[in-house]
Design a protein around this motif. Sequence first.
Motif, PDB file in Angstrom:
ATOM      1  N   LEU A 153       0.866  -1.189   0.018  1.00 30.72           N
ATOM      2  CA  LEU A 153      -0.127  -0.263  -0.035  1.00 30.72           C
ATOM      3  C   LEU A 153       0.811   1.088   0.083  1.00 30.72           C
ATOM      4  CD1 LEU A 153      -2.881  -1.012   2.537  1.00 30.72           C
ATOM      5  CD2 LEU A 153      -3.021  -0.685   0.110  1.00 30.72           C
ATOM      6  N   SER A 154       1.918   1.208   0.901  1.00 33.98           N
ATOM      7  CA  SER A 154       2.825   2.427   0.847  1.00 33.98           C
ATOM      8  C   SER A 154       3.521   2.904  -0.319  1.00 33.98           C
ATOM      9  CB  SER A 154       3.915   2.419   1.833  1.00 33.98           C
ATOM     10  OG  SER A 154       4.744   1.090   1.658  1.00 33.98           O
TER      11      SER A 154
ATOM     12  N   SER B 201       3.483   5.871  -5.745  1.00 34.35           N
ATOM     13  CA  SER B 201       3.375   5.827  -7.315  1.00 34.35           C
ATOM     14  C   SER B 201       2.234   6.640  -7.854  1.00 34.35           C
ATOM     15  CB  SER B 201       3.616   4.347  -7.863  1.00 34.35           C
ATOM     16  OG  SER B 201       2.535   3.527  -7.408  1.00 34.35           O
ATOM     17  N   GLU B 202       1.062   6.414  -7.170  1.00 34.69           N
ATOM     18  CA  GLU B 202      -0.234   6.805  -7.771  1.00 34.69           C
ATOM     19  C   GLU B 202      -0.054   8.282  -7.333  1.00 34.69           C
ATOM     20  OE1 GLU B 202      -2.994   5.674  -9.094  1.00 34.69           O
ATOM     21  OE2 GLU B 202      -1.526   4.101  -9.492  1.00 34.69           O
ATOM     22  N   VAL B 203       0.434   8.970  -6.219  1.00 36.84           N
ATOM     23  CA  VAL B 203       0.669  10.212  -5.847  1.00 36.84           C
ATOM     24  C   VAL B 203       1.279  11.081  -6.908  1.00 36.84           C
ATOM     25  CG1 VAL B 203       1.429  12.055  -4.114  1.00 36.84           C
ATOM     26  CG2 VAL B 203      -0.216  10.245  -3.612  1.00 36.84           C
ATOM     27  N   ARG B 204       2.372  10.368  -7.566  1.00 41.74           N
ATOM     28  CA  ARG B 204       3.296  11.018  -8.397  1.00 41.74           C
ATOM     29  C   ARG B 204       2.586  11.228  -9.812  1.00 41.74           C
ATOM     30  NH1 ARG B 204       8.522   7.574  -9.197  1.00 41.74           N
ATOM     31  NH2 ARG B 204       9.008   9.265 -10.619  1.00 41.74           N
TER      32      ARG B 204
ATOM     33  N   MET C 193      -7.276   7.695  -2.981  1.00 44.15           N
ATOM     34  CA  MET C 193      -6.066   7.787  -2.216  1.00 44.15           C
ATOM     35  C   MET C 193      -6.186   8.524  -0.612  1.00 44.15           C
ATOM     36  SD  MET C 193      -3.459   6.133  -3.716  1.00 44.15           S
ATOM     37  CE  MET C 193      -4.972   5.112  -4.192  1.00 44.15           C
ATOM     38  N   TYR C 194      -6.982   9.303  -0.558  1.00 43.51           N
ATOM     39  CA  TYR C 194      -7.528   9.845   0.529  1.00 43.51           C
ATOM     40  C   TYR C 194      -8.332   8.683   1.422  1.00 43.51           C
ATOM     41  CZ  TYR C 194      -6.994  14.542  -1.699  1.00 43.51           C
ATOM     42  OH  TYR C 194      -6.405  15.665  -2.298  1.00 43.51           O
TER      43      TYR C 194
END
Length: 274
Positions: free
Chosen positions: A221-222, A227-230, A237-238
């Motif tokens: 998950l981390s 990778s998704e936030v980038r 994601m929240y």
Amino acid sequence: MKIGILKRLEKIFGDFYLALILIFLYAPILVMVVLSFNSSKSRTRWGGFTWQWYTQLFSSSMIMDAFKNTVIIALLSSIIASIIGTAAAIALNDMKKLPKSMLMGATSIPMLNADIVTGISLMLAFISFGISLGFKTVLVSHITFNIPYVILSVLPKLKKTSRYTYEAALDLGAGPLKAFFAVVFPDIFPGILSGFLLAFTMSLDDFIITHFTKGAGINTLSTLIYSEVRKGIKPSMYALSSIIFLVVLILLLITNFAPNINKVHKNTKIKGMR
């Protein structure tokens, strides 16, 4: 009179300072949790309450795979680290002062060392031995940095345990293993449980070491959140971060209150025997 006023002002200042620290620590998390229920993708406009981001989260196969990997790695690494750490704590407890101090210093290195150094070192070690990076390397890495936490949780309980009760059990005919589980284990169990929960929390939350040892084709998950936030922050994601925070909070509460519950249960049992 002046002393009373000064003490009152000191208490007010102390409470204000504590409240300020809590606001700085938890206000951003609270905002994130609120945004996870916001129907609007905008971070500045409230569009109404919704569960859609949580629904989207649980319907994503990529996130569910990462969640499964995270839980399996956290559980396995915590269980194995608890077994190894407890055995190591028992061995350390019976050692003389000098070798005990040296080994305690060595086992504390993974905690004191920077995560990025530990992550790169483990990655280079795996590559040097020709081990391909993947699930197994992440698991071994998590066991490595979890063991010291278990040792530090179990050792204080062992110091409070009387050796004479163990020797008495041996004299009464119990074997070493049976004597351990009958006499020593119940006394150190709160420490083992605390170490297990702390190891599980650390494994669940780890990013840097996992990032360097996971290889391609596997995500926790981390690393998935990173990778998704980038690519751009998504409301799902929240929701994911809110769930992780809640799980870690529950585990920490259990870790802190489990020893106290055990003490209350033990005292109640003693009073009942009287």
